[in-house]
Design an enzyme around this catalytic site. Structure first.
Site, PDB file in Angstrom:
ATOM      1  N   ARG A   9       0.805  -1.221   0.000  1.00 40.43           N
ATOM      2  CA  ARG A   9       0.000   0.000   0.000  1.00 40.43           C
ATOM      3  C   ARG A   9       0.832   1.262   0.000  1.00 40.43           C
ATOM      4  NH1 ARG A   9      -4.804  -1.814   4.071  1.00 40.43           N
ATOM      5  NH2 ARG A   9      -5.907  -3.071   2.535  1.00 40.43           N
ATOM      6  N   ARG A  36       0.902  -6.853  -5.964  1.00 42.63           N
ATOM      7  CA  ARG A  36       1.640  -6.633  -4.728  1.00 42.63           C
ATOM      8  C   ARG A  36       3.118  -6.393  -4.998  1.00 42.63           C
ATOM      9  NH1 ARG A  36       0.725 -11.831  -2.230  1.00 42.63           N
ATOM     10  NH2 ARG A  36       0.720 -12.188  -4.454  1.00 42.63           N
ATOM     11  N   ASP A  70       5.993 -10.449  -2.204  1.00 41.35           N
ATOM     12  CA  ASP A  70       5.349 -11.741  -1.989  1.00 41.35           C
ATOM     13  C   ASP A  70       6.211 -12.503  -0.980  1.00 41.35           C
ATOM     14  OD1 ASP A  70       3.611 -13.887  -2.370  1.00 41.35           O
ATOM     15  OD2 ASP A  70       4.706 -14.644  -4.101  1.00 41.35           O
ATOM     16  N   ASP A 128       6.536 -16.136   0.927  1.00 42.31           N
ATOM     17  CA  ASP A 128       6.042 -17.510   0.966  1.00 42.31           C
ATOM     18  C   ASP A 128       6.754 -18.291   2.061  1.00 42.31           C
ATOM     19  OD1 ASP A 128       4.236 -17.177  -1.063  1.00 42.31           O
ATOM     20  OD2 ASP A 128       5.481 -18.067  -2.613  1.00 42.31           O
TER      21      ASP A 128
HETATM   22  N1  A4P Z   1      -0.733 -20.442   0.936  1.00 41.68           N
HETATM   23  C1  A4P Z   1      -0.771 -21.782   1.118  1.00 41.68           C
HETATM   24  N2  A4P Z   1       0.417 -22.253   1.516  1.00 41.68           N
HETATM   25  C2  A4P Z   1       1.239 -21.168   1.604  1.00 41.68           C
HETATM   26  C3  A4P Z   1       2.602 -21.026   1.985  1.00 41.68           C
HETATM   27  N3  A4P Z   1       3.367 -22.091   2.351  1.00 41.68           N
HETATM   28  N4  A4P Z   1       3.149 -19.775   1.962  1.00 41.68           N
HETATM   29  C4  A4P Z   1      -1.881 -19.666   0.491  1.00 41.68           C
HETATM   30  C5  A4P Z   1       2.395 -18.701   1.593  1.00 41.68           C
HETATM   31  N5  A4P Z   1       1.083 -18.781   1.228  1.00 41.68           N
HETATM   32  C6  A4P Z   1       0.516 -20.008   1.236  1.00 41.68           C
HETATM   33  O1  A4P Z   1      -0.900 -16.781  -2.022  1.00 41.68           O
HETATM   34  C7  A4P Z   1      -2.150 -17.376  -2.289  1.00 41.68           C
HETATM   35  C8  A4P Z   1      -2.595 -18.208  -1.095  1.00 41.68           C
HETATM   36  O2  A4P Z   1      -1.641 -19.214  -0.838  1.00 41.68           O
HETATM   37  C9  A4P Z   1      -2.715 -17.451   0.206  1.00 41.68           C
HETATM   38  O3  A4P Z   1      -4.023 -17.100   0.447  1.00 41.68           O
HETATM   39  C10 A4P Z   1      -2.200 -18.424   1.274  1.00 41.68           C
HETATM   40  O4  A4P Z   1      -3.208 -18.719   2.228  1.00 41.68           O
HETATM   41  P1  A4P Z   1      -0.657 -15.275  -2.317  1.00 41.68           P
HETATM   42  O5  A4P Z   1       0.723 -14.971  -1.855  1.00 41.68           O
HETATM   43  O6  A4P Z   1      -1.773 -14.501  -1.782  1.00 41.68           O
HETATM   44  O7  A4P Z   1      -0.795 -15.208  -3.909  1.00 41.68           O
HETATM   45  P2  A4P Z   1       0.303 -15.420  -5.004  1.00 41.68           P
HETATM   46  O8  A4P Z   1       1.644 -15.495  -4.390  1.00 41.68           O
HETATM   47  O9  A4P Z   1       0.089 -14.442  -6.088  1.00 41.68           O
HETATM   48  O10 A4P Z   1      -0.182 -16.788  -5.578  1.00 41.68           O
HETATM   49  P3  A4P Z   1       0.571 -18.119  -5.540  1.00 41.68           P
HETATM   50  O11 A4P Z   1      -0.186 -19.124  -6.334  1.00 41.68           O
HETATM   51  O12 A4P Z   1       0.950 -18.456  -4.136  1.00 41.68           O
HETATM   52  O13 A4P Z   1       1.819 -17.736  -6.357  1.00 41.68           O
HETATM   53  P4  A4P Z   1       3.245 -18.123  -5.944  1.00 41.68           P
HETATM   54  O14 A4P Z   1       3.334 -19.598  -6.049  1.00 41.68           O
HETATM   55  O15 A4P Z   1       3.642 -17.488  -4.679  1.00 41.68           O
HETATM   56  O16 A4P Z   1       4.037 -17.489  -7.142  1.00 41.68           O
HETATM   57  N6  A4P Z   1       8.692 -15.803 -10.685  1.00 41.68           N
HETATM   58  C11 A4P Z   1       9.857 -15.383 -10.164  1.00 41.68           C
HETATM   59  N7  A4P Z   1      10.980 -15.358 -10.931  1.00 41.68           N
HETATM   60  N8  A4P Z   1       9.938 -14.984  -8.842  1.00 41.68           N
HETATM   61  C12 A4P Z   1       8.835 -14.993  -8.013  1.00 41.68           C
HETATM   62  O17 A4P Z   1       8.954 -14.611  -6.844  1.00 41.68           O
HETATM   63  N9  A4P Z   1       6.463 -15.518  -7.790  1.00 41.68           N
HETATM   64  C13 A4P Z   1       5.305 -15.967  -8.263  1.00 41.68           C
HETATM   65  C14 A4P Z   1       4.155 -16.109  -7.347  1.00 41.68           C
HETATM   66  C15 A4P Z   1       5.182 -16.387  -9.666  1.00 41.68           C
HETATM   67  N10 A4P Z   1       6.413 -16.287 -10.431  1.00 41.68           N
HETATM   68  C16 A4P Z   1       7.550 -15.849  -9.905  1.00 41.68           C
HETATM   69  C17 A4P Z   1       7.591 -15.446  -8.535  1.00 41.68           C
HETATM   70 MG    MG Z   2       2.677 -16.316  -2.580  1.00 40.78          MG
END
Ligand code: A4P
Ligand code: MG
Length: 163
Positions: A81, A90, A93, A95
């Site tokens: 924000r 965002r 991120d 994880d």
């Molecule tokens: N969630 C479940 N398990 C976890 C965990 N271990 N850590 C849930 C974090 N979150 C977890 O995540 C979506 C939902 O995952 C949350 O509600 C949580 O309860 P988010 O962070 O809100 O959304 P997001 O990150 O956009 O989606 P997603 O599917 O998690 O994406 P990813 O897998 O995190 O990927 N390429 C490069 N080069 N570098 C990056 O950092 N990141 C992504 C995002 C894609 N491509 C990328 C990168």
């Molecule tokens: Mg994520």
């Protein structure tokens, strides 16, 4: 006290500043005990977006895993924000990769992170700070996971001082 490993990424705005701020804020959840160097990484998944900066860090925390996830999500929102507008992507991120040796399968939390084995942008930084750490299910070390990872996307060192 628990030991957690997390991955942080940013591809919007001042990426280094976003990651620095995220690390600083994570002190509120415990102690950041190790931080990898910084990597510039090709986007995986949705490819038509700017390159990321990624890093991994180790956190000693008194929070339970669910509490740590909520802390991460609050941190993402707070940092997002600062510079962006409504509906903008965002800026950070966060994880959760590992939480002790726990295996968690809740609707909102899966640990170890289910996609980490297919992502060099997660494994390369993590291998710097925890090469011998073992995945509690596969029993592979991070070094071994990286050797087996077939992700062809580019992950290159990036200096904190670079423009
Ligand atoms: N969630 C479940 N398990 C976890 C965990 N271990 N850590 C849930 C974090 N979150 C977890 O995540 C979506 C939902 O995952 C949350 O509600 C949580 O309860 P988010 O962070 O809100 O959304 P997001 O990150 O956009 O989606 P997603 O599917 O998690 O994406 P990813 O897998 O995190 O990927 N390429 C490069 N080069 N570098 C990056 O950092 N990141 C992504 C995002 C894609 N491509 C990328 C990168
Ligand atoms: Mg994520």
């Amino acid at each position: 006290m628990h030991i957690a490993y997390l991955s942080a990424g940013s591809n919007l705005g001042d990426r280094r500043h976003n990651l620095k701020s995220a690390l600083k804020r994570m002190d509120g959840a415990g102690t950041v005990r190790a931080t990898s160097s910084l990597f510039e990484t090709e986007p995986v998944g949705l490819r038509d977006q700017p390159w990321f900066l990624n890093l991994a860090f180790e956190l000693a925390t008194g929070l339970p895993a669910e509490g740590l996830l909520r802390f991460c999500q609050t941190t993402e929102v707070r940092l997002g924000r600062i510079r962006t507008f409504r509906n903008a992507p965002r800026t950070v991120d966060l994880d959760l990769l590992f939480f002790d040796d726990d295996v968690i399968n809740e609707p909102d939390l899966t640990v170890p992170h289910p996609r980490m084995g297919q992502r060099r942008f997660v494994l390369v930084p993590l291998a710097e700070i925890a090469p011998g750490l073992r995945h509690p299910v596969s029993k592979l070390t991070i070094r071994e996971m990286l050797q087996r990872c077939e992700d062809p996307s580019e992950v290159r060192p990036y200096d904190w001082a670079d423009g």
